[in-house]
Design an enzyme around this catalytic site. Structure first.
Site, short mmCIF file in Angstrom:
data_model
loop_
_atom_site.label_atom_id
_atom_site.label_comp_id
_atom_site.label_asym_id
_atom_site.label_seq_id
_atom_site.Cartn_x
_atom_site.Cartn_y
_atom_site.Cartn_z
N ASN A 1 0.87 -1.18 0.00
CA ASN A 1 0.00 0.00 0.00
C ASN A 1 0.90 1.23 0.00
O ASN A 1 1.54 1.53 1.01
CB ASN A 1 -0.90 -0.04 1.25
N LYS B 1 -0.01 4.27 -0.24
CA LYS B 1 -0.67 5.42 0.40
C LYS B 1 -0.48 6.69 -0.47
O LYS B 1 -0.56 6.60 -1.68
CB LYS B 1 -0.13 5.58 1.83
N HIS C 1 -9.53 0.75 5.03
CA HIS C 1 -8.20 0.92 5.62
C HIS C 1 -8.31 1.81 6.86
O HIS C 1 -9.12 2.73 6.90
CB HIS C 1 -7.23 1.53 4.61
N GLU D 1 -6.66 4.19 7.96
CA GLU D 1 -6.53 5.65 7.74
C GLU D 1 -7.82 6.22 7.17
O GLU D 1 -8.18 7.36 7.45
CB GLU D 1 -5.32 5.93 6.84
N GLU E 1 -5.12 -5.42 10.24
CA GLU E 1 -4.09 -4.41 10.48
C GLU E 1 -4.41 -3.70 11.80
O GLU E 1 -5.20 -2.74 11.80
CB GLU E 1 -4.07 -3.38 9.35
N GLY F 1 2.58 1.90 10.87
CA GLY F 1 3.49 3.03 10.77
C GLY F 1 4.20 3.36 12.07
O GLY F 1 4.82 4.41 12.19
N SER G 1 3.62 -2.47 10.16
CA SER G 1 5.07 -2.45 10.40
C SER G 1 5.79 -3.72 9.96
O SER G 1 6.79 -4.11 10.56
CB SER G 1 5.36 -2.16 11.89
P1 13P Z 1 3.14 0.14 7.66
O1 13P Z 1 3.68 -1.11 7.02
O2 13P Z 1 3.86 1.38 7.26
O3 13P Z 1 2.97 -0.03 9.13
O4 13P Z 1 1.64 0.32 7.06
C1 13P Z 1 0.77 -0.75 7.07
C2 13P Z 1 -0.44 -0.39 6.30
O5 13P Z 1 -1.20 0.50 6.66
C3 13P Z 1 -0.70 -1.13 5.06
O6 13P Z 1 -1.98 -0.88 4.57
#
Ligand code: 13P
Length: 251
Positions: free
Chosen positions: A8, A10, A97, A99, A170, A176, A215
């Site tokens: 992803n 983003k 997701h 976010e 997740e 993150g 992560s």
């Molecule tokens: P990170 O791998 O940066 O923690 O992000 C995970 C994520 O949100 C994948 O959709």
């Protein structure tokens, strides 16, 4: 079932940066991608066509949209329709997701509408679920996951082909942050998800890939991939560089 190794991206990468990373990735994996793995990239919308172009003729490399709006077309400024994603070469899309849920305020109901509409229009869909740290501390992991699964899948045809669907677990506190969920936490959440999917779709649900995200790094990926009911990963930060993501893909 094939393992789904997903990235992803983003809100990162221009068209040129995305095309470069996608080409590097295809080159790095040209000789060592095993037949039971698929690579899936979710670029920002602006770079979908470029990544799809870089993956043309590459059998196990696919592209998806990070979001969609559940309507064919209309006055929805800033949104994107499933037909537009398909038009650019997407096979998959994400819904829910963390976010989208926690920064943009998407509700379980909206996520469910996106899942149902995306599938109806011909996309494969990944439903993202995961608890916040305060929900985990309060002992509410199962309650949260059950609610997100039930509402996220509420409009999905019970007879759907399992390869058209995936769930990504997740945990919000692991995204993150560099803080990865432990093996017992991942096993518990994935086994709980598998049982819920079985309740919903019957035995077919054993063929629905359940991904872990939060992560994931090249060093941690092999141990995560070895856990029961982990059928792939959804990677953010460590997927932005081809070298790092290619090591995760073969983990
Ligand atoms: P990170 O791998 O940066 O923690 O992000 C995970 C994520 O949100 C994948 O959709």
């Amino acid at each position: 079932m094939k393992k789904l190794m997903a990235a992803n991206w983003k809100m990162y990468k221009t068209v040129e940066q995305a095309a470069t990373t996608a080409k590097e990735l295809a080159t790095l994996l040209a000789d060592n991608l095993s037949g039971d793995r698929e690579v899936l990239i979710f670029p920002p919308f602006t770079a979908i066509a470029a990544v799809a172009g870089a993956f043309k003729d590459k059998a196990a490399f696919f592209v998806g949209g990070q979001n969609l709006h559940p309507a064919d077309e209309g006055a929805f400024t800033g949104e994107i329709a499933p037909a537009m994603l398909l038009d650019l070469g997407c096979l998959w899309a994400l819904a829910g997701h963390s976010e989208r849920r926690h920064i943009f305020g998407e509700t379980d109901e909206q996520v469910g509408a996106k899942m149902a509409f995306g599938l109806e229009k011909g996309l494969k869909m990944i439903l993202c679920i995961g608890e916040k740290i305060e929900e985990r501390r309060a002992g509410n992991v199962e309650t949260v996951l059950a609610r997100q699964l039930e509402q996220g899948l509420a409009g999905v045809d019970k007879a759907i082909a399992p390869e058209r669907l995936s769930v990504a677990y997740e945990p919000v506190w692991a995204i993150g942050t560099g803080e990865i969920a432990g093996p017992d936490e991942i096993k518990h959440a994935h086994s709980f998800t598998r049982h819920k999917l079985n309740d919903f779709f019957g035995a077919n649900a054993d063929e629905i890939p359940i991904l872990y995200g939060g992560s994931v790094k090249p060093d941690s990926a092999p141990a995560i991939m070895a856990l029961d009911n982990v059928d792939g990963v959804l990677v953010g930060g460590a997927s932005l560089k081809a070298d790092s993501f290619s090591r995760i893909v073969v983990a």
